[in-house]
Design an enzyme around this catalytic site. Structure first.
Site, PDB file in Angstrom:
ATOM      1  N   CYS A   1       0.762  -1.175   0.166  1.00 28.30           N
ATOM      2  CA  CYS A   1      -0.011   0.102   0.002  1.00 28.30           C
ATOM      3  C   CYS A   1       0.789   1.318   0.008  1.00 28.30           C
ATOM      4  O   CYS A   1       0.308   2.427  -0.432  1.00 28.30           O
ATOM      5  CB  CYS A   1      -1.168  -0.054   1.228  1.00 28.30           C
ATOM      6  SG  CYS A   1      -2.450  -0.932   0.985  1.00 28.30           S
TER       7      CYS A   1
ATOM      8  N   HIS B   1      -9.573   4.039  -2.913  1.00 29.35           N
ATOM      9  CA  HIS B   1      -8.074   3.335  -2.448  1.00 29.35           C
ATOM     10  C   HIS B   1      -7.655   2.895  -3.717  1.00 29.35           C
ATOM     11  O   HIS B   1      -7.708   1.394  -3.612  1.00 29.35           O
ATOM     12  CB  HIS B   1      -8.253   2.628  -1.169  1.00 29.35           C
ATOM     13  CG  HIS B   1      -7.009   2.191  -0.952  1.00 29.35           C
ATOM     14  ND1 HIS B   1      -5.728   2.606  -0.974  1.00 29.35           N
ATOM     15  CD2 HIS B   1      -6.474   1.058  -0.073  1.00 29.35           C
ATOM     16  CE1 HIS B   1      -4.691   1.706  -0.428  1.00 29.35           C
ATOM     17  NE2 HIS B   1      -5.449   0.834   0.041  1.00 29.35           N
TER      18      HIS B   1
END
Lengths: 389, 389
Positions: B88, B335
């Site tokens: 991430c 996201h």
């Protein structure tokens, strides 16, 4: 680069089949070998950051390593580690990025590790899926051989390069690998062996092609002005060049080599202030025999179209004018993708320090060059120039 | 860093579903938006290198982008571009690496692009395979929620954090996103909406969780001493920190936050010479509501255990003491993994230049912080400190 960057340690695992070692274990093995190779020793606490090259860990969706994978594997669980995945040049790009991190002043000592496991896949589904790739062009009959073969065929057509000349590249690679205990291949082969091995994609037979390999390699980089703490004979990163090119055939400007290699090498030569004439050794990306011949030309080791004659002349053998792939190359040392570029630098570190044993080349200028080319549709190349001073 | 590094342009696509745009198109859209956002204009020929963050392009084996993918997508087919895949934090690590490339003196102007497509998968097999992952621990019932939920549950147990406090994080995120035309969510929700939405993994409901998103974001970095060519109000990269930690639960030192975030932020604060008190705004990795609460503590915005009370106090709302996720955060802006960290910097670039419109925060110190945490088993974090001067 604002700070000069030195290599002070380098090491690798044997390349081959490692069914008994996981990706993390191979990475740690190479890391420990590199640290053990630092002449005056190094405290792991001196290492401020890591750069981790791995490609196929994610291909097929199985194991998705991050920088934390390497940090944990080498027993430094807080270490800042980036993971670079940039096709076949991932390892050499990680060295480029690691060198920039040192030159930037952010980190003084960093480790670059490339590791790959290609010889096992966890599930049948992942194998099936990786064959499909989900890409409209690459989906069917897409293998590395089908991507690199058309250029070799065109080179034969345009310049009269022969299948025997292609085969000589493999013969040379295996001869050199037989002198390298870390190489996957440990015997010699003949031109006839190459020509008579099963066809993969014309003009490439099995022996024109590099094997699948497991393995890992690592180097320790630091600011040149502190290199003396670690060794009296560092090797310097004199130039780095990365370049891309058009991804698909209709975007390529020619079919007998790769513009990205030409551009990457031009950038690396310029940064290092040298030309191809100054090189004592080259480790280049011989994923197939034809790739080596065309890369001779792209790197400026010979004129366009003269690559076949160059290998035939013997000039690129271990004791020739410009030894190419003294390690055995991808064809015979092996090609664990993320580790490949790092391992080429491991070889040249040894060559420039005259520690290459039976495969030591003659040093005149103290310069050597590393090269990778790849990525899907072959659109990216990295070249690194190393120097003894 | 040896050279100070400035951000002179930033832009992003809307986050959400983009079934009509491929990965390359989204990346190019963000790139063009970033260039268009350079106040005094920029010639693409000024761009010397690129850094490309993308994670899921390779997950499942479908499309394996390299740097060449980005170079071609933005119409600069020779550009040297690295691809970074580091969980991430891939986008923010790409900015860190891009900044080091500029600070190293190798490149004067670089572009960093993060892009991701999560809302479509090409084949059924790849979906099945990505659920299995081939990993002995992660193979079954492994989702992001099951990785992040245990910490939230433990935080509730140890510190009395309530499900209502978790829900307040989502309510704040959606409120902010409703002011952000690039956000995936464009309405307001209530605490009851969050509590009553379907349970994913206790204590997280659907609305405690970020959505899957497509999108891309880009920033232009350059040497601070040439930033005036491009803008009179650059934003500087004052500090960068990357850290890893133990990968598996038995290796974690605590269950109510992440050591890697603490270490990464300590490194970034130290490089920037500031503390959490100096921040005017924070964009942090609220993949789940509980992650935001624990990250408040890991970043030093409040004491250990006080995160639930911090959100309840209103101090982290747009006009509170320390606004957190003015963009809407991962929870409501979206996201798209590789793009996420870059988009956080896009938001803070606008905030520090007082161009954030209806969601502008008050500036006192002219400093802001970006944060990601992730990787499989949550072992890696990146923190960036930005400064107006």
């Amino acid at each position: 680069m604002r700070n000069k960057v030195a290599i002070v340690g380098a090491g690798m695992t044997p390349f081959g089949e490692h069914f008994d070692r996981g990706l993390e274990q191979l990475a740690a093995d190479a890391y420990r070998t590199a640290l053990a190779g630092v002449d005056k020793g190094i405290d792991p606490a001196d290492i401020e950051a890591g750069f981790f090259a791995n490609v196929m860990g994610s291909l097929g969706g199985n194991e998705i390593p991050s920088g934390a994978t390497l940090a944990n594997a080498i027993g430094l669980p807080g270490l800042p580690v980036s993971r670079i995945e940039n096709g076949c040049p991932s390892g050499s790009d990680s060295i480029r990025i690691g060198a920039m991190a040192v030159a930037s002043g952010v980190h003084d000592v960093v480790v670059v590790v490339g590791a790959e496991k290609l010889r096992e896949r966890p599930t049948k589904e992942s194998l099936l899926e990786s064959g499909r790739m989900g890409h409209p062009i690459l989906s069917y009959a897409n293998t590395a051989a089908t991507i690199f073969a058309p250029q070799a065929a065109r080179h034969m057509h345009e310049y009269g390069t022969t299948r025997e000349q292609l085969a000589m590249v493999a013969v040379k690679a295996w001869d050199n690998a037989a002198l390298n205990p870390n190489a996957q291949r440990q015997q010699s082969i003949t031109v006839d062996d190459v020509l008579n091995s099963p066809m993969v994609c014309s003009p490439f037979t099995v022996l024109d092609s590099c094997p699948q390999s497991d393995g890992a390699a690592a180097v320790v980089l630091c600011r040149a002005d502190i290199a003396h703490r670690f060794t009296d004979s560092p090797v310097y990163i004199a130039g780095v060049g990365l370049a891309t090119e058009g991804l698909y055939y209709h975007e390529k400007t020619r079919m007998t080599g790769w513009d990205c290699t030409r551009l990457a090498s031009a950038r690396a030569y310029e940064m290092a202030g040298i030309t191809a004439r100054d090189l004592d050794a080259v480790e280049l990306h011989d994923c197939f025999t034809g790739t080596e011949i065309m890369t001779y030309e792209d790197l400026g080791l010979c004129a366009e179209g003269a690559g076949g004659k160059l290998v035939e002349s013997g000039d690129t053998t271990l004791h020739g004018r410009i030894p190419v792939n003294p390690s055995g190359g991808l064809l015979a040392k092996g090609h664990p993708v993320g580790a490949t570029g790092v391992a080429q630098v491991v070889e040249l570190f040894g060559q420039l320090r005259e520690q290459a044993g039976a495969r030591q080349v003659s040093l005149r200028h103290g310069k050597a060059l590393q090269h990778n080319v790849g990525g899907y549709s072959v659109g990216i190349s990295v070249v690194t120039v190393l120097s003894r001073d």
